[in-house]
Structures are given as structure tokens and as C-alpha cells.
Design an enzyme around this catalytic site. Structure first.
Site, short mmCIF file in Angstrom:
data_model
loop_
_atom_site.label_atom_id
_atom_site.label_comp_id
_atom_site.label_asym_id
_atom_site.label_seq_id
_atom_site.Cartn_x
_atom_site.Cartn_y
_atom_site.Cartn_z
N ARG A 23 -6.74 -0.05 -5.24
CA ARG A 23 -5.39 -0.59 -5.07
C ARG A 23 -5.45 -1.51 -4.02
NH1 ARG A 23 -1.33 -1.60 -1.60
NH2 ARG A 23 -1.81 0.31 -0.56
N ASP A 24 -5.26 -1.24 -2.40
CA ASP A 24 -5.28 -2.00 -1.67
C ASP A 24 -6.28 -3.29 -1.27
OD1 ASP A 24 -3.99 -2.64 0.74
OD2 ASP A 24 -4.52 -1.08 2.00
N HIS A 215 -3.80 5.24 8.14
CA HIS A 215 -4.38 4.25 7.32
C HIS A 215 -4.58 2.98 8.35
CE1 HIS A 215 -4.28 0.91 4.04
NE2 HIS A 215 -4.15 0.53 4.94
N HIS A 217 -6.64 -0.55 9.98
CA HIS A 217 -7.39 -1.72 9.48
C HIS A 217 -8.42 -2.04 10.76
CE1 HIS A 217 -5.08 -3.56 6.12
NE2 HIS A 217 -4.93 -2.41 6.05
N CYS A 248 -3.80 -8.12 4.69
CA CYS A 248 -2.51 -8.29 4.73
C CYS A 248 -2.28 -9.74 4.67
CB CYS A 248 -1.70 -7.62 6.14
SG CYS A 248 -0.22 -8.13 6.05
N ASN A 257 -9.20 -3.30 5.46
CA ASN A 257 -8.99 -1.83 5.80
C ASN A 257 -10.17 -1.38 6.53
OD1 ASN A 257 -6.57 -0.62 4.22
ND2 ASN A 257 -7.46 -2.05 2.78
#
Lengths: 323, 323
Positions: A23-24, A215, A217, A248, A257
Site C-alpha cells: 500500500r504505502d 511508523h 521513515h 511522501c 519508509n
């Protein structure tokens, strides 16, 4: 792979990893990965031992064309036992779509900072919060566990520092409404270790019954340092993306990530049980370039696990035999 | 740059950084950087606030042609007040050459593991140890402080795990011979945080009077996590290389040293005083590609310090004004 020496652990002996690359990661890739390839990736990842996998996002196809096939992905993929499949859901319409696919969890999202929430979701924080509270009710009525991901908790690329009080006020409202878990997201890699420690300690003190996921990065190289700091406060759930995919769109230059393989490798080196088969995962990461049609810069794939040893140079034996 | 919030520190409030790019970085670059460019780099770095700079290496020109101009570099560069200029010295012949250049410190080197020592120095550990003990005596007689860098302390790319007892036996022999400081090097990025903590704690307990520096690589993404672990045991001296230059020729795929800018940025974010002017350093790193004639992948240069904020998208004000 596991260390032969057992040094004292200052955090949980077992952690759970939520693999978010499908997803991300895929949502910001310039190529639209075909549904079959997504399903294949999800099934391959399912065999690695992850506790959770964020499979897709029920966003409008206009906003994120790369994940327009959310229903198809959810229906086609074979689910593995022991893996909880979570899906990102930005609004009520998305929630209806998601619930029709029987996810094991829905992950709702908003930002801790006003400007990022407006830029990313086109709503004020108050609007997002109200909508998320309504969505929690709907999901709970459907019997589906709810996680809330709060973006920009450790800093906002537009506003700078984000007050921990603002984060906790949102977290508390969602916990009280019945959210099962909350993920604190360092959306653009602004977190640093003493801050991560303080934020995690505050969260765990104030909301001890709410599952906490972190979460991170790796934008400024601190991804694993921040993971270590969180883990030392007792955090045992981490998001990570295979190959460090993701990023992002609102923070130019932001890298992705925290790479799952690096997170797994660090914790496994320390003797912490991640549940993840690192060799199998590295095999999948080696194939990622064919999925996303670009190079994937995985330092760990390149260097290998720490105990992958090499042959000494050929001249060595002869040189010392001759002495 | 410094954080607006002061979270509790679990390590020293002030650290010293030894910038090693001019030696450890340039020695493995495929291009030979002209002496003038080396001198310009050293003088630029000297203005950044580093406690120490490893300026060059007095190795044989045959072994490391990139640093064949060690004397010229040392004689030509203007030294900045407050900076200690250290030089790497592999043997007695190199020590004579080094001492003629009046360094503030000499840095002697051998490996903690037998195979790496043989491969890197073409001597057994016993031979290296005897030679270093003799060199310590010569340097002390000349009144020049001595540091010993021990390679492969946290793992050997040929042998795997390295016993901490072997490391401490070497360290003790050098401390007893009068070495002022010892650097424990993670030559190929095999260190992990609980190990770093244990090794640093052992060293500081057994040799409390010997200055301890930690030299980390980011090969497997753990560079800053390991720096954090070392700092929390009280370590306040770190090697680092601007732009993450450097690496190890015997560990294929190994990426370079911990990037100075990322180390400085992490500690400065936490409110730890590094002495280093990060903006000035980033300016120098931006010019590194012209020095080494290749791209230098500095994540921090690309992303900027954490509080470098961005303008929100242009549509934002209009969108919310219209509501």
C-alpha cells in the site's frame, strides 16, 4: 542469522511487523503495478511471517490510480493463516468498499498537524477527526477492528514541530471511541530518538490499553535509531516497507519508509524474534525492481546479513605459508 | 537547527567528532584527488568545528597511491586553532614520515581478527601488535599522542563473530604501553546495538582512563542506531566521514562510514552539542562530487535538516477559503 551472543535486551523479546509496501510503497510509484503482480507480491510476502500486511487502500481511483484495483486485489489474493490483512481507508465511502472485502482490520488516517491534514486529505483536522469517529462506529458495528494512523506526529514538513498534546488529544478521542490500535507516523522522517522515546512513553502511560504501532521513515538516516528508541520504551509493533519503498509526495527529497529487511535484520541480530524469514524476504526484494520498474536501493540486499562471510583473498594462504 | 524541545538525554551532552573523509574516504576513491583539492577540503572542513580531522595516511605510495602526497598535504594545509590533526600510520617507516610533519596525534591500526589483519596488513596479529607497541614507544618519545584503531571489533567479514576478549586483550596491551586513546571500529558494518552497548560498557569498565572513540559504518543501515547505543553508555567521541565516504575493499557491497552530516544532525536534533556547523558542512558535501568525480549520496543533503519546512501546495489557501 540470529546472533551467537546474547546481549541483554532492553525492550520486548518479540516484535510484530506490519509490511506496508503493497500500500504505502506502491501508491507513490510512477508505474501502475498490474493486479496480478500485486497479488503475487502479497502472496509472496504472506509467506514471510509478517504479523500484518497492509494490502491496499480504498481511496478514490482519481486520487491514487495506482491502487484503483483494491477490491480485485482483496478478492483475488490467497490469504495466509496467521497474517492479519489490513487496508487503508480515507473516508466513509472507502470504508463501505473496504468492509465488502472482509479485511482483518481497517486503518484510518489523518494528520496531527493542520496544514498537512489539509494538504493530504483536503479537510481540516476537525473535519477529519469527526469523520474518523463516525467511521470507527461503522467499522465496530461491522465487527472489524480499527487502527488509526496519525501522520506527521514527529514533525510536519509545512509547520515544523508538532505539539505532543495535539497528538495525544487526537489519540485519546479515537481510543475512547473504541479504536483498537493507533499508529504514530513519522511521515517525512523528522523524528529523532529522544523525541521518539518521549512520545512513546507518553502514549503508553496515557493510553496503556491501546495497541501502539510506530511508523518510521529513513529520510535523514535515523530510521533504525528511532526504532531502537521506540522498542526500548516497550513498543513491539512496527510498520516497515520491503526495500524501503514509499515516501511522501509533499516532502521533496524524502526517502522512503524504514526498509523491512533492515528493521528485521537489526532486531534479529539482537536476538529479538520478529517472526520474519529474512532470507525469504530478501529473495522478494531482489525481484522488486521488476515489479516497480526501477532500481530498488536495498543496502542490506547488497551487503547481505552481517554474518555472511567472504573468502579471504587468494594470495593470503600462500603469503603466510611462505613466512 | 537545535531542537526547540529538550527531551531528557541518556548520554553525554557534548560529543566530539573526528572527521575521517580526507583519509578513510579518499583512500578508496578510484580517482586520485590532487593535493590542492585535498588541502582545500581539509581547510574547509577545519572551519566546521570538528574536534579532530584525520588528514591523511603515511602508507606506502604503492599500497595507497591516492594518499601518496601525505607530506605535501600536511605541509601545505593551514591548520585551524582548536582542531587536532591526526594521521594514520601503518608501520615504523610511516611513523618516521608522519612525525616529520608534526601531527597532533598519530593513529596506528591493526585488526581484532586474525584473517582481516593478514589480508589488510599482511602481518599476523602478533606481528602487528609487536610493531604497534614499538611505534607507541617511538611516538611517545617524540611527545606525540597516540591513538590505536582496532578494525573488525564488531565482526570480521572473513571470520564472522569476533570475541570481545580478543579485542580487550589488544586494547589493554596498548593502553598499558601508553596509548592515549583507542578507536573500536566496525569496519564492515556488522555491529548491532546491543553488541555495541556491551562492548562499550566492557571497554569503559576495564579501561576507564583510555579515551574511547567509536568508528561505525552504515553498511546495513544501523550506523546511527549503533551511535545512539554507544552514546548511551557514555561514549563521546565518534569517527564519521562527510558524505558517508569510505568503505572496505574486502567487504563487497559495503557502503561507507557513517555520514558525518547524519551523525551531527541526529545528535544536534537531540540537543547534544557536537561543535559542528551543520550548514557549513552541508555546503562542503554539496561540492564533494567535484572532488571525488562521482555522485555522493547524502540523504541529509537531499532532504535537508528536519526543520527545513516547505511551502504548502498553492491550491491550499484557495480551497479552504472557498469552504
Amino acid at each position: 542469522m540470529h546472533s551467537t551472543t546474547n546481549f541483554p535486551l532492553r525492550g520486548p523479546a518479540r516484535i510484530e511487523i506490519n509490511e506496508v509496501a503493497p500500500r504505502d510503497g506502491l501508491q507513490i510509484e510512477p508505474v501502475v503495478v498490474p493486479t496480478d503482480a500485486k497479488v503475487a507480491l502479497l502472496e509472496a510476502l504472506s509467506a514471510c511471517g509478517f504479523a500484518r500486511i497492509e494490502a491496499t487502500s480504498f481511496t478514490s481511483a482519481k486520487a491514487i490510480p495506482a491502487l484503483a484495483d483494491a477490491e480485485a486485489v482483496m478478492h483475488r489474493m490467497r490469504r495466509a493463516e496467521g497474517v492479519r490483512y489490513t487496508v487503508l481507508v480515507p473516508n466513509l465511502r472507502g470504508l463501505e468498499r473496504a468492509l465488502s472485502c472482509r479485511p482483518d482490520e481497517v486503518n484510518l488516517v489523518m494528520s496531527a498537524s493542520e496544514t498537512h491534514n489539509r494538504a493530504n486529505l483536503r479537510m481540516t483536522r476537525a473535519q477529519s477527526q469527526a469523520q474518523l469517529l463516525a467511521m470507527i462506529e461503522v467499522a465496530r458495528a461491522a465487527g472489524v477492528p480499527v487502527n488509526i494512523s496519525l501522520s506527521t506526529v514527529f514533525g510536519c514538513p509545512f509547520e515544523g514541530e508538532v505539539a505532543i498534546d495535539a497528538v495525544m488529544a487526537l489519540a485519546r478521542s479515537f481510543a475512547e471511541a473504541g479504536a483498537d490500535g493507533i499508529t504514530l507516523c513519522d511521515t517525512t522522517g523528522m523524528a529523532y530518538p529522544t523525541q521518539v522515546r518521549a512520545v512513546c512513553e507518553t502514549f503508553r502511560r496515557e493510553l496503556p490499553a491501546t495497541g501502539l504501532t510506530i511508523h518510521l521513515h529513513n529520510t535523514r538516516g535515523m530510521g533504525l535509531a528511532n526504532a531502537l528508541a521506540a522498542w526500548e520504551t516497550g513498543v513491539s509493533r512496527f510498520d516497515a516497507a520491503a526495500g524501503g519503498l514509499g515516501g511522501c509526495p509533499y516532502a521533496p527529497g524524502a526517502s522512503g519508509n524504514v526498509a523491512t529487511e533492515e528493521l528485521v535484520h537489526m532486531f534479529a541480530s539482537m536476538g529479538v524474534d520478529t517472526g520474519v524469514d529474512l532470507q525469504r524476504l530478501l529473495g522478494i526484494i531482489g525481484e522488486l525492481p521488476t515489479v516497480v520498474e526501477r532500481e530498488v536501493c536495498s543496502q542490506l540486499l547488497r551487503a547481505g546479513p552481517r554474518l555472511r562471510t567472504h573468502q579471504p583473498p587468494a594470495w593470503l594462504a600462500e603469503h603466510f605459508a611462505a613466512q
